[in-house]
Design an enzyme around this catalytic site. Structure first.
Site, PDB file in Angstrom:
ATOM      1  N   ASP A 105     -10.711  -3.518  38.030  1.00  0.00           N
ATOM      2  CA  ASP A 105      -9.697  -2.459  37.981  1.00  0.00           C
ATOM      3  C   ASP A 105      -9.185  -1.988  39.340  1.00  0.00           C
ATOM      4  OD1 ASP A 105      -9.162  -2.184  35.238  1.00  0.00           O
ATOM      5  OD2 ASP A 105     -11.119  -1.253  34.951  1.00  0.00           O
ATOM      6  N   ASP A 165      -5.864  -5.408  29.526  1.00  0.00           N
ATOM      7  CA  ASP A 165      -5.629  -4.340  30.501  1.00  0.00           C
ATOM      8  C   ASP A 165      -5.385  -4.891  31.910  1.00  0.00           C
ATOM      9  OD1 ASP A 165      -7.492  -4.032  28.398  1.00  0.00           O
ATOM     10  OD2 ASP A 165      -8.113  -2.076  29.086  1.00  0.00           O
ATOM     11  N   GLY A 223     -11.321 -14.615  20.683  1.00  0.00           N
ATOM     12  CA  GLY A 223     -10.949 -13.256  21.065  1.00  0.00           C
ATOM     13  C   GLY A 223     -11.803 -12.240  20.322  1.00  0.00           C
ATOM     14  N   THR A 225     -12.571  -7.713  20.105  1.00  0.00           N
ATOM     15  CA  THR A 225     -12.142  -6.414  20.611  1.00  0.00           C
ATOM     16  C   THR A 225     -13.293  -5.745  21.337  1.00  0.00           C
ATOM     17  OG1 THR A 225     -10.846  -4.478  20.076  1.00  0.00           O
ATOM     18  CG2 THR A 225     -12.751  -4.923  18.631  1.00  0.00           C
ATOM     19  N   ARG A 237      -3.558   0.965  22.693  1.00  0.00           N
ATOM     20  CA  ARG A 237      -3.397   0.976  24.153  1.00  0.00           C
ATOM     21  C   ARG A 237      -3.366  -0.447  24.705  1.00  0.00           C
ATOM     22  NH1 ARG A 237      -6.920   4.521  25.261  1.00  0.00           N
ATOM     23  NH2 ARG A 237      -8.541   3.570  26.529  1.00  0.00           N
ATOM     24  N   TRP A 241      -0.643  -1.942  27.103  1.00  0.00           N
ATOM     25  CA  TRP A 241      -0.893  -2.628  28.390  1.00  0.00           C
ATOM     26  C   TRP A 241      -0.122  -3.951  28.405  1.00  0.00           C
ATOM     27  CZ3 TRP A 241      -2.213   1.100  31.141  1.00  0.00           C
ATOM     28  CH2 TRP A 241      -3.387   1.850  31.044  1.00  0.00           C
ATOM     29  N   SER A 356     -16.171   2.000  15.970  1.00  0.00           N
ATOM     30  CA  SER A 356     -15.877   1.391  14.663  1.00  0.00           C
ATOM     31  C   SER A 356     -16.934   0.323  14.430  1.00  0.00           C
ATOM     32  CB  SER A 356     -14.480   0.751  14.657  1.00  0.00           C
ATOM     33  OG  SER A 356     -14.536  -0.497  15.322  1.00  0.00           O
TER      34      SER A 356
HETATM   35  N1  GLY Z   1      -8.513  -0.103  30.831  1.00  0.00           N
HETATM   36  C1  GLY Z   1      -9.458   0.561  29.991  1.00  0.00           C
HETATM   37  C2  GLY Z   1      -8.815   1.370  28.946  1.00  0.00           C
HETATM   38  O1  GLY Z   1      -7.605   1.300  28.745  1.00  0.00           O
HETATM   39  O2  GLY Z   1      -9.536   2.106  28.311  1.00  0.00           O
END
Ligand code: GLY
Length: 396
Positions: A105, A165, A223, A225, A237, A241, A356
């Site tokens: 990040d 992200d 893939g 989650t 979100r 992104w 979840s």
């Molecule tokens: N990049 C981590 C989040 O969106 O929670």
């Protein structure tokens, strides 16, 4: 499908005057928060409406510094500049001493704080910090699979994956190439987004949050989650992104194939908005659900649309901008904080993480403010009204 691009036209729009007012409200909150959060940062999310004061840790502190720079750009008030400069020093120290940076990040942390500082004020310490951060991010690039590894120790099989992200972490690499003349940063970013688009985007235009890569062959495997409701669902979100991340890479690469990718990801986002246009935390949920919202997802998507609209044919740009103006109105009306005695955040009703059966999260920051929601909610009207003094925001 909850919405269409036709149905969304029935909603009220945020106009330039409304955007300016929303920014003015936000700046008031930022100013009131400065004394508590200059030597400290805001926690990732609020607790009962209020941020805690933290050290410079986690992936989120750059958003608060970014908010201060936005307030400085909008007002020219030196108090904001001084506070942001204190924080730039903290970022320099953080990357120099590698404090809590064993992850990808670097863009979220250093673009909004240090690249912004350098672009706005020519701060050389900020440039140095941002270049160290770009080098650190580049060290996470995996040749086998051509991607930036998101989490954990680099090269470990159980951590050999990318997450959507990360698209927002790429601009610091493009920027590093621009300022150093060394193309290897941008090349990594380009390779990463190519790999991401190959495995993260699904045929129905929804996206995986994370995707594993085979360490031996470099081929995408499966893939899953991390923060979404199901492996096969679209975490709101994450989808946002995708919207902004594709737009930002298009800005640098101008690869025409990204126009179609942007449209696909954004169409899914807009067409799955509920009746009040504030997304639930996962697009598994729709109008009438008791699940919490993630207002930050809508703010991020608006910023992505404003970025991409600059490059689209006018008719296509209008289609997406029409949706963004309406999302912004809804955000301001339903989630913009108008009462600082109840919360010191700017954008209400975000969700950091919701547990979840299929994800690996615990509830965190549910129906709270979060620092990135505040940031993108402020960035959107700045982009919209062209009130910025510089083009800083494009580097995210
Ligand atoms: N990049 C981590 C989040 O969106 O929670």
């Amino acid at each position: 499908m909850a919405q269409t691009f036709e149905s969304i036209m029935n909603y009220p729009v945020m106009d330039a005057e409304g955007a300016k007012k929303a920014l003015e409200e936000a700046v008031k909150i930022v100013k009131a928060n400065l004394p508590k959060y200059t030597d400290h940062f805001q926690s990732s999310n609020s607790f009962d409406g209020f941020y805690e004061a933290t050290e410079n840790v986690e992936w989120t502190t750059g958003f608060w510094t970014g908010v201060i720079w936005l307030a400085y750009e909008f007002t020219g008030d030196e108090a904001f500049r001084k506070a942001a400069e204190v924080q730039v020093e903290s970022f320099h120290d953080r990357i120099l001493n590698k404090i809590d940076v064993n992850h990808h990040d670097m863009g979220f942390l250093f673009s909004l704080s240090c690249v912004a500082a350098y672009k706005l004020t020519g701060n050389e310490r900020a440039k140095e910090a941002a270049l160290m951060a770009a080098d650190h991010l580049a060290s996470r690039y995996r040749e086998k699979g051509q991607f930036l590894q998101a989490w954990g120790n680099v090269g470990e099989a159980k951590e050999y994956r990318m997450i959507i992200d990360c698209l927002l972490n790429l601009p610091i690499l493009y920027w590093a190439s621009e300022v150093t003349g060394d193309g290897h940063y941008a090349q990594m970013a380009e390779n990463h987004i190519k790999t991401a688009m190959k495995c993260i985007l699904r045929p129905d235009n929804s996206t995986y949050h994370t995707h594993f890569i085979d360490m031996e062959t470099g081929e995408p495997t499966y893939g899953v989650t991390h923060q979404g409701n199901r492996n096969g669902s679209a975490w709101a979100r994450g989808q946002a992104w995708g919207v902004y991340g594709i737009a930002l890479s298009y800005r640098y690469l101008k690869d025409p194939s990204y126009i179609d990718l942007f449209c696909r990801v954004t169409d899914f986002f807009v067409e799955h908005l509920p009746e009040d246009l504030i997304p639930y935390w996962d697009f598994d949920f729709d109008t009438g659900s008791d699940e919490p919202r993630d207002s930050s997802a809508a703010a991020i998507a608006c910023c992505g649309i404003f970025e991409m609209a600059k490059y689209l044919e006018p008719e296509k740009a209008k289609k997406y901008l029409d949706a963004a103006y309406r999302m912004m109105y809804a955000l301001d009306e339903k989630c913009g904080n108008k009462d600082i005695t109840k919360s010191n955040g700017i954008l209400l009703h975000g969700t950091y993480a919701r547990d979840s059966k299929e994800n690996t999260c615990k509830n965190r920051g549910v129906d709270e403010c979060n620092t990135w929601g505040d940031y993108f909610y402020m960035e959107a009207p700045v982009s919209y009204t062209h009130l910025r003094a510089h083009e800083t925001r494009h580097d995210l």
